[in-house]
Enzyme design. Structure first.
Site, PDB file in Angstrom:
ATOM      1  N   TYR A 171       0.845  -1.209   0.000  1.00  0.00           N
ATOM      2  CA  TYR A 171       0.000   0.000   0.000  1.00  0.00           C
ATOM      3  C   TYR A 171       0.873   1.249   0.000  1.00  0.00           C
ATOM      4  O   TYR A 171       0.727   2.122  -0.846  1.00  0.00           O
ATOM      5  CB  TYR A 171      -0.888  -0.034   1.247  1.00  0.00           C
ATOM      6  CG  TYR A 171      -1.945   1.049   1.311  1.00  0.00           C
ATOM      7  CD1 TYR A 171      -3.040   1.026   0.444  1.00  0.00           C
ATOM      8  CD2 TYR A 171      -1.869   2.056   2.257  1.00  0.00           C
ATOM      9  CE1 TYR A 171      -4.029   2.010   0.529  1.00  0.00           C
ATOM     10  CE2 TYR A 171      -2.854   3.039   2.341  1.00  0.00           C
ATOM     11  CZ  TYR A 171      -3.931   3.012   1.479  1.00  0.00           C
ATOM     12  OH  TYR A 171      -4.911   3.983   1.566  1.00  0.00           O
ATOM     13  N   LYS A 175       1.252   3.745  -3.199  1.00  0.00           N
ATOM     14  CA  LYS A 175       0.778   5.136  -3.104  1.00  0.00           C
ATOM     15  C   LYS A 175       1.934   6.096  -3.408  1.00  0.00           C
ATOM     16  O   LYS A 175       1.740   7.138  -4.045  1.00  0.00           O
ATOM     17  CB  LYS A 175       0.206   5.414  -1.713  1.00  0.00           C
ATOM     18  CG  LYS A 175      -1.151   4.760  -1.448  1.00  0.00           C
ATOM     19  CD  LYS A 175      -2.284   5.426  -2.227  1.00  0.00           C
ATOM     20  CE  LYS A 175      -3.656   4.900  -1.821  1.00  0.00           C
ATOM     21  NZ  LYS A 175      -4.754   5.385  -2.681  1.00  0.00           N
ATOM     22  N   PHE A 219     -14.675  -0.911  16.389  1.00  0.00           N
ATOM     23  CA  PHE A 219     -14.932  -0.656  17.818  1.00  0.00           C
ATOM     24  C   PHE A 219     -16.401  -0.298  18.044  1.00  0.00           C
ATOM     25  O   PHE A 219     -17.012  -0.738  19.022  1.00  0.00           O
ATOM     26  CB  PHE A 219     -14.039   0.473  18.347  1.00  0.00           C
ATOM     27  CG  PHE A 219     -12.609   0.079  18.626  1.00  0.00           C
ATOM     28  CD1 PHE A 219     -12.127  -1.180  18.289  1.00  0.00           C
ATOM     29  CD2 PHE A 219     -11.730   0.977  19.240  1.00  0.00           C
ATOM     30  CE1 PHE A 219     -10.797  -1.538  18.535  1.00  0.00           C
ATOM     31  CE2 PHE A 219     -10.410   0.626  19.502  1.00  0.00           C
ATOM     32  CZ  PHE A 219      -9.935  -0.623  19.145  1.00  0.00           C
ATOM     33  N   THR A 236      -1.342   1.900  23.115  1.00  0.00           N
ATOM     34  CA  THR A 236      -0.711   3.220  23.288  1.00  0.00           C
ATOM     35  C   THR A 236      -0.357   3.861  21.944  1.00  0.00           C
ATOM     36  O   THR A 236       0.054   5.027  21.901  1.00  0.00           O
ATOM     37  CB  THR A 236       0.572   3.146  24.153  1.00  0.00           C
ATOM     38  OG1 THR A 236       1.464   2.202  23.540  1.00  0.00           O
ATOM     39  CG2 THR A 236       0.263   2.717  25.582  1.00  0.00           C
ATOM     40  N   GLN A 237      -0.493   3.102  20.854  1.00  0.00           N
ATOM     41  CA  GLN A 237      -0.258   3.728  19.537  1.00  0.00           C
ATOM     42  C   GLN A 237      -1.330   4.796  19.310  1.00  0.00           C
ATOM     43  O   GLN A 237      -2.445   4.688  19.827  1.00  0.00           O
ATOM     44  CB  GLN A 237      -0.275   2.670  18.407  1.00  0.00           C
ATOM     45  CG  GLN A 237      -1.611   2.050  18.044  1.00  0.00           C
ATOM     46  CD  GLN A 237      -1.934   0.810  18.862  1.00  0.00           C
ATOM     47  OE1 GLN A 237      -1.574   0.711  20.022  1.00  0.00           O
ATOM     48  NE2 GLN A 237      -2.634  -0.149  18.261  1.00  0.00           N
ATOM     49  N   ARG A 239      -3.511   7.658  16.711  1.00  0.00           N
ATOM     50  CA  ARG A 239      -3.993   8.093  15.408  1.00  0.00           C
ATOM     51  C   ARG A 239      -4.701   9.431  15.622  1.00  0.00           C
ATOM     52  O   ARG A 239      -5.010   9.806  16.751  1.00  0.00           O
ATOM     53  CB  ARG A 239      -4.991   7.089  14.807  1.00  0.00           C
ATOM     54  CG  ARG A 239      -4.400   5.714  14.438  1.00  0.00           C
ATOM     55  CD  ARG A 239      -3.401   5.778  13.322  1.00  0.00           C
ATOM     56  NE  ARG A 239      -2.964   4.450  12.891  1.00  0.00           N
ATOM     57  CZ  ARG A 239      -1.913   3.796  13.409  1.00  0.00           C
ATOM     58  NH1 ARG A 239      -1.214   4.336  14.396  1.00  0.00           N
ATOM     59  NH2 ARG A 239      -1.566   2.624  12.936  1.00  0.00           N
TER      60      ARG A 239
HETATM   61  N1  UDP Z   1      -6.689  -1.433  15.734  1.00  0.00           N
HETATM   62  C1  UDP Z   1      -7.020  -2.082  16.925  1.00  0.00           C
HETATM   63  N2  UDP Z   1      -8.037  -2.966  16.896  1.00  0.00           N
HETATM   64  C2  UDP Z   1      -8.768  -3.236  15.775  1.00  0.00           C
HETATM   65  C3  UDP Z   1      -8.438  -2.569  14.574  1.00  0.00           C
HETATM   66  C4  UDP Z   1      -7.379  -1.681  14.587  1.00  0.00           C
HETATM   67  O1  UDP Z   1      -6.403  -1.862  17.978  1.00  0.00           O
HETATM   68  O2  UDP Z   1      -9.692  -4.060  15.854  1.00  0.00           O
HETATM   69  C5  UDP Z   1      -5.577  -0.460  15.742  1.00  0.00           C
HETATM   70  C6  UDP Z   1      -4.527  -0.725  14.682  1.00  0.00           C
HETATM   71  O3  UDP Z   1      -3.557  -1.643  15.181  1.00  0.00           O
HETATM   72  C7  UDP Z   1      -3.958   0.667  14.452  1.00  0.00           C
HETATM   73  C8  UDP Z   1      -5.156   1.581  14.679  1.00  0.00           C
HETATM   74  O4  UDP Z   1      -6.109   0.811  15.413  1.00  0.00           O
HETATM   75  O5  UDP Z   1      -2.957   0.965  15.410  1.00  0.00           O
HETATM   76  C9  UDP Z   1      -5.792   2.085  13.406  1.00  0.00           C
HETATM   77  O6  UDP Z   1      -6.092   0.980  12.598  1.00  0.00           O
HETATM   78  P1  UDP Z   1      -6.858   1.077  11.206  1.00  0.00           P
HETATM   79  O7  UDP Z   1      -7.007  -0.311  10.691  1.00  0.00           O
HETATM   80  O8  UDP Z   1      -8.085   1.869  11.354  1.00  0.00           O
HETATM   81  O9  UDP Z   1      -5.918   1.901  10.218  1.00  0.00           O
HETATM   82  P2  UDP Z   1      -4.360   2.291  10.151  1.00  0.00           P
HETATM   83  O10 UDP Z   1      -4.288   3.634  10.770  1.00  0.00           O
HETATM   84  O11 UDP Z   1      -3.539   1.283  10.896  1.00  0.00           O
HETATM   85  O12 UDP Z   1      -4.040   2.293   8.710  1.00  0.00           O
END
Ligand code: UDP
Length: 339
Positions: A171, A175, A219, A236-237, A239
């Site tokens: 991806y 991109k 979620f 702890t990551q 977004r």
């Molecule tokens: N994530 C999570 N549980 C889930 C789906 C995603 O903890 O059921 C976390 C994922 O590991 C990432 C963040 O949520 O750190 C955002 O995930 P998403 O798939 O929405 O998109 P990304 O930003 O990773 O492209």
């Protein structure tokens, strides 16, 4: 409030914020049956434009475009086609907006070749259509081009730290190649290209099911059903989440403002939140009884992601308007009534 009313209010909000009419303009949108494609199409139809939508329904659904027929009447048409395959597109168009691509990290594992094709061959085919008709071109790139970034908030000048060999490489690198193709067509053929680096965006009609589910719809779905919320890693990551109306407003401004020709612009909401905090917020807003379950962190999942939107503010006169709490409430309300 019904989901349909919520959508109408959302579309009205977008229209009020766009200083541009699409009256008499013909817009080709690839990926029209996806989340952002269908919102973009609905907004352009509501701004009196004509939309020709292309999608191969790999991750998009006809459900996402059904309502466009009734909104646009004969101003909307749909073509079932894979844009990574050649196409003799003779209908004159004023804009080409190339959104077609699978975008969920779960899809990167089974479909890496499709993803690479839609962003490389697909971008070339879409650029070819823009060249043939002298159309403005929008490429929807991604914050993923920055990879595991080391500068926060991340500006467009940050060149990225991407693992080309990892599961996200299909991806991220496709991109990045798509961006380079846009710049090549700008330099060699003077195509009017504009590149959006889209940060995490959410809203009604975003899929929660199977491989397609991104974190917010997943979620939300888990919380509403009272199922455990699946947190990857320790949560702890971070977004930064942008509500769909803000994203669409940013994309439409980027397409239409003359000074944005040849520019790359971050479009996202700069309010950063941990995934654990997001889970807490969704549980609270849905009054859910869900517990948490911690699952392994997928490889190369970025630790932090937050956009620097200084350029979008000054070049596009754009700023996100919808807070995370407000956006999640709108999404929740739409879920209740559109399910
Ligand atoms: N994530 C999570 N549980 C889930 C789906 C995603 O903890 O059921 C976390 C994922 O590991 C990432 C963040 O949520 O750190 C955002 O995930 P998403 O798939 O929405 O998109 P990304 O930003 O990773 O492209």
């Amino acid at each position: 409030m019904t989901g349909t009313n919520q959508r109408t209010r959302d579309i009205e909000q977008i229209i009020q914020c766009i200083p541009h009419s699409f009256d008499g303009q013909r817009v080709l949108i690839t990926g029209v049956a996806g989340f952002l494609g269908s919102w973009l199409a609905e907004s352009i139809l509501s701004l009196n434009g004509q939309v020709i939508g292309i999608d191969n329904l790999a991750s998009g659904t006809m459900e996402a475009v059904q309502h466009l027929k009734s909104i646009g009447n004969d101003r909307f048409s749909f073509l079932n086609h894979d844009i990574s395959k050649s196409i003799d597109f003779v209908t004159p168009v004023d804009y080409v907006m190339h959104l077609a691509s699978r975008a969920s990290p779960f899809e990167f594992v089974p479909y890496p070749i499709q993803i690479m094709k839609s962003n490389t061959l697909g971008t070339m085919n879409a650029l070819g259509i823009a060249k043939r008709h002298g159309a403005h071109f929008l490429f929807t790139s991604t914050s993923e081009t920055y990879g595991e970034a080391s500068v926060f908030p991340t500006p467009e000048t940050y060149r990225g730290n991407v693992n080309s060999l990892g599961i996200r490489g299909c991806y991220d690198e496709a991109k990045r190649a798509g961006e380079a193709l846009c710049m090549a067509y700008l330099r060699q053929h003077e195509i009017d290209v504009r590149i959006a680096r889209i940060f995490n965006t959410y809203g009604p009609r975003m899929r929660a099911d199977g491989l397609y589910g991104r974190v917010i719809p997943r979620f939300m779905d888990q919380a509403v059903k009272g199922e455990p919320i699946t947190i990857f890693g320790d949560g702890t990551q971070t977004r930064s989440f942008c509500y769909v109306t803000d994203q669409i407003e940013g994309l439409l401004r980027l397409c239409t403002i003359p000074a944005a020709r040849g520019e790359v612009v971050n479009i996202g909401n700069p309010v950063e939140i941990t995934i654990r905090e997001l889970a807490d917020m969704i549980i609270q807003l849905t009054q859910s009884t869900s517990s948490y379950v911690f699952e392994p962190m997928p490889p190369d999942d970025p630790t932090r992601r937050v956009p620097d939107i200084t350029k979008a503010k000054s070049l596009l006169d754009w700023n996100p308007r919808v807070s995370l709490e407000d956006g999640l409430c709108r999404f929740r309300d739409a879920l209740h009534t559109e399910a």
